[in-house]
Write a protein that holds these residues in place. Structure first.
Motif, PDB file in Angstrom:
ATOM      1  N   GLU A  85     -63.266  62.561 -18.248  1.00  0.00           N
ATOM      2  CA  GLU A  85     -63.182  61.275 -18.941  1.00  0.00           C
ATOM      3  C   GLU A  85     -64.565  60.775 -19.393  1.00  0.00           C
ATOM      4  N   TYR A  86     -65.580  61.585 -19.202  1.00  0.00           N
ATOM      5  CA  TYR A  86     -66.937  61.296 -19.690  1.00  0.00           C
ATOM      6  C   TYR A  86     -67.477  59.963 -19.178  1.00  0.00           C
ATOM      7  N   HIS A  87     -67.379  59.759 -17.848  1.00  0.00           N
ATOM      8  CA  HIS A  87     -68.073  58.621 -17.268  1.00  0.00           C
ATOM      9  C   HIS A  87     -69.573  58.817 -17.476  1.00  0.00           C
ATOM     10  N   LEU A  88     -70.262  57.743 -17.830  1.00  0.00           N
ATOM     11  CA  LEU A  88     -71.709  57.797 -18.041  1.00  0.00           C
ATOM     12  C   LEU A  88     -72.406  57.315 -16.780  1.00  0.00           C
ATOM     13  N   ALA A  89     -73.247  58.173 -16.205  1.00  0.00           N
ATOM     14  CA  ALA A  89     -74.014  57.819 -15.010  1.00  0.00           C
ATOM     15  C   ALA A  89     -75.470  57.620 -15.411  1.00  0.00           C
ATOM     16  N   VAL A  90     -76.002  56.439 -15.122  1.00  0.00           N
ATOM     17  CA  VAL A  90     -77.399  56.107 -15.413  1.00  0.00           C
ATOM     18  C   VAL A  90     -78.215  56.297 -14.142  1.00  0.00           C
ATOM     19  N   ILE A  91     -79.270  57.110 -14.216  1.00  0.00           N
ATOM     20  CA  ILE A  91     -80.038  57.505 -13.036  1.00  0.00           C
ATOM     21  C   ILE A  91     -81.510  57.194 -13.257  1.00  0.00           C
ATOM     22  N   ALA A  92     -82.153  56.621 -12.253  1.00  0.00           N
ATOM     23  CA  ALA A  92     -83.578  56.283 -12.343  1.00  0.00           C
ATOM     24  C   ALA A  92     -84.417  57.553 -12.274  1.00  0.00           C
ATOM     25  N   THR A  93     -85.271  57.771 -13.256  1.00  0.00           N
ATOM     26  CA  THR A  93     -86.142  58.943 -13.250  1.00  0.00           C
ATOM     27  C   THR A  93     -87.443  58.672 -12.508  1.00  0.00           C
ATOM     28  N   VAL A  94     -87.796  57.415 -12.365  1.00  0.00           N
ATOM     29  CA  VAL A  94     -88.987  56.999 -11.621  1.00  0.00           C
ATOM     30  C   VAL A  94     -88.603  55.780 -10.787  1.00  0.00           C
ATOM     31  N   PRO A  95     -89.374  55.423  -9.757  1.00  0.00           N
ATOM     32  CA  PRO A  95     -89.078  54.172  -9.042  1.00  0.00           C
ATOM     33  C   PRO A  95     -89.179  52.981  -9.986  1.00  0.00           C
ATOM     34  N   ILE A  96     -88.215  52.064  -9.879  1.00  0.00           N
ATOM     35  CA  ILE A  96     -88.186  50.867 -10.718  1.00  0.00           C
ATOM     36  C   ILE A  96     -88.291  49.650  -9.811  1.00  0.00           C
ATOM     37  N   ALA A  97     -89.298  48.838 -10.020  1.00  0.00           N
ATOM     38  CA  ALA A  97     -89.517  47.667  -9.160  1.00  0.00           C
ATOM     39  C   ALA A  97     -88.590  46.523  -9.540  1.00  0.00           C
ATOM     40  N   LYS A  98     -88.285  45.703  -8.573  1.00  0.00           N
ATOM     41  CA  LYS A  98     -87.469  44.511  -8.820  1.00  0.00           C
ATOM     42  C   LYS A  98     -88.092  43.684  -9.935  1.00  0.00           C
ATOM     43  N   GLY A  99     -87.279  43.282 -10.915  1.00  0.00           N
ATOM     44  CA  GLY A  99     -87.749  42.472 -12.029  1.00  0.00           C
ATOM     45  C   GLY A  99     -88.147  43.270 -13.255  1.00  0.00           C
ATOM     46  N   GLU A 100     -88.262  44.597 -13.125  1.00  0.00           N
ATOM     47  CA  GLU A 100     -88.632  45.428 -14.266  1.00  0.00           C
ATOM     48  C   GLU A 100     -87.441  45.660 -15.188  1.00  0.00           C
ATOM     49  N   LEU A 101     -87.760  45.892 -16.470  1.00  0.00           N
ATOM     50  CA  LEU A 101     -86.739  46.300 -17.428  1.00  0.00           C
ATOM     51  C   LEU A 101     -86.200  47.679 -17.052  1.00  0.00           C
TER      52      LEU A 101
END
Length: 545
Positions: free
Chosen positions: A269-285
């Protein structure tokens, strides 16, 4: 000794083996629904969702991290709001998206028995995906006229399917219809482009006159424009299915040419999974890229303006050297530093990367050229590179050598040629790792290192680009170690040390690529092969020779 053992998920509450995840973040495991409820009450609800959607005058709707996000963490997993063919497409099944081949007995495609659109077969014909559009067409006695003529023929008739599916939602799923219609369209900018003048004639006529649906021209074209602005290109791992889909939440991510996420498509069903490639700090885009990271700034910004209708002003686009990679640059033709390897040759760089017509000037002398000359030169070399023989390395190596005095070693055209060589050396018939000469094996290793330097600057972190390069690098270096051991250049202890280093490369590649569809078997095979060179105590195995 077994390396890279697979982690067994355990329950967040009792630490026993678990088989279900939190329905929100998909990161925390539980052994039962009772423990999931207990974990939620004990504080997981405070850190479950990793993002929120905000609106600002400068960015519009965008996604912000609500907590620190770990590298490799799945930020969200989303089902498509709607899937459909691209505007022009080879014949494909309207249900599953598979590219179609003609039936042997009829030399034509299988057709839906009602509307006559090409399909895979009776099962796809009866699917819930196809029923609404099929009924709408049959009610007006419309029959599709697509028939097999040649393998690569592209059909423009598919331009009506995706917009029609959204418009038919107005009655069947009004909430979803409203959600889609609230997305950005940029219709005002697109309305008088050549493509939309064609859509006015074809798509609008089909919806109004052929199907008799009660939508005005602006609404119909707005749906088409929403697809063009927000859709993700969706393809199956084997490349046989190529679609486009709208993912309501994921489309809120802001674009960056140096994104901090990647996405993969999961399941039928082609669910899209978004995965962090680098650590993302709270408040970052939380950002994604809507172009190709290995294109130069001219090409990326043109693609974004033409397809997504915005001008990118990210940090990479503002840097005339693209973080020191010189991906879109060429050497200055007037600064003669040839023959002196200890002197860096000056480059031509844009005087204003955010202005497509800005001249390009040498970093050292006063020599400059017009932007259109850069564009023209890029187009000529792109066409030449596209015509090379993809089955062997000769033409790619000749291209790199031919333009070595014009193009920087990290110029995007050279990078494309080097990427092709990495795939050919070690993977194609006649060029498998065991067949490569020592010089070509070293060539593959050197190219991998060169490309990894680019990956560190332009696609940092756990990206597929980096993962596949690491996989190729460790395979080539393992072969090199085996040859050095067999020839007596390496002692047993030295061989052991090198194989353990190769294991480290494979570990990193596995961490990156384990989320990629259809990579599980490949990674397990690579692990078994490398483990086979080491015995249970981590020493060199006798079967290495």
């Amino acid at each position: 000794m077994e390396y890279l053992k697979r982690e067994i998920p355990v329950c967040e509450v009792c630490q026993q083996p678990a088989n279900q995840t939190c329905g929100g973040c998909k990161q925390v495991y539980y052994c039962s629904r009772a423990h999931q409820k207990l974990g939620w009450r004990e504080g997981h609800r405070l850190k479950c969702c990793a993002f929120k959607i905000q609106i600002s005058d400068t960015l519009g709707r965008h996604m912000i991290a609500t907590r620190d996000i770990k590298q490799g963490e799945m930020i969200l997993k989303e089902k498509p709001a709607v899937l459909g063919p691209k505007i022009c497409s080879p014949a494909l099944c309207l249900t599953c998206g598979k590219r179609l081949e003609p039936l042997r007995d009829t030399c034509d495609f299988y057709k839906c028995t009602k509307c006559q659109w090409p399909m895979c077969g009776p099962q796809c014909e009866k699917s819930d995906v196809h029923k609404p559009e099929c009924n709408a067409m049959c009610n007006r006695k419309y029959r599709c006229r697509i028939k097999y003529e040649s393998p690569d023929k592209v059909e423009s008739a598919y331009c009506v399917i995706s917009p029609m599916r959204v418009l038919l939602m107005k009655e069947s799923d009004p909430l979803q219809y409203d959600n889609i219609m609230n997305l950005e369209s940029h219709l005002d900018e697109r309305i008088n482009t050549p493509l939309y003048l064609v859509l006015k004639a074809n798509l609008v006529t089909f919806i109004n006159q052929v199907l008799g649906l009660p939508f005005d021209e602006e609404t119909i074209l707005k749906v088409a424009s929403i697809f063009d602005t927000n859709s993700f290109d969706v393809r199956s791992p084997d490349g046989t299915k190529k679609l486009r889909g709208i993912y309501l939440t994921s489309s809120m991510m802001d674009h960056s040419c140096l994104p901090n996420t990647k996405h993969v498509f999961v399941g039928d069903e082609y669910h899209l999974a978004v995965i962090a490639t680098v650590p993302i700090a709270k408040g970052e885009l939380i950002t994604a890229t809507y172009t190709q990271s290995l294109w130069g700034t001219l090409e990326r910004r043109k693609h974004l303006k033409t397809n997504k209708w915005f001008d990118c002003t990210c940090a990479r686009c503002q840097d005339p050297t693209e973080f020191g990679t010189y991906l879109g640059n060429i050497y200055c033709s007037l600064c003669n530093f040839l023959g002196n390897e200890n002197v860096s040759r000056p480059m031509l760089v844009s005087t204003n990367p955010l202005e497509e017509n800005a001249p390009w000037k040498c970093e050292k002398c006063d020599h400059s050229i017009l932007s259109r000359q850069m564009v023209s030169g890029n187009n000529v070399l792109n066409q030449e590179l596209s015509k090379v023989d993809k089955r062997g390395p000769k033409d790619f190596e000749e291209f790199i050598g031919k333009y070595s005095q014009i193009l920087h070693p990290k110029n995007h055209l050279v990078v494309q040629a080097k990427l092709a060589l990495v795939q050919i050396y070690g993977n194609y018939k006649g060029y498998t790792l065991s067949e490569l000469s020592d010089n070509l094996l070293k060539r593959k290793i050197d190219i991998c290192y060169e490309l990894l330097e680019i990956a560190d600057k332009l696609e940092p972190g756990w990206t597929k680009f980096r993962g596949t390069l690491l996989l190729d690098l460790q395979a080539a270096m393992t072969m090199q170690t085996k040859r050095d051991y067999e020839s007596g250049k390496l002692t047993k202890e030295g061989t052991q040390d090198q194989l353990m280093q190769r294991m480290g490369l494979l570990q990193e590649a596995t961490n990156i690529l384990k989320v990629e569809p259809n990579m599980k078997e490949t990674l397990e095979m690579k692990i078994q092969e490398l483990n086979g060179l080491l015995d249970g105590d981590g020493d060199v195995n006798s079967n290495i020779v």
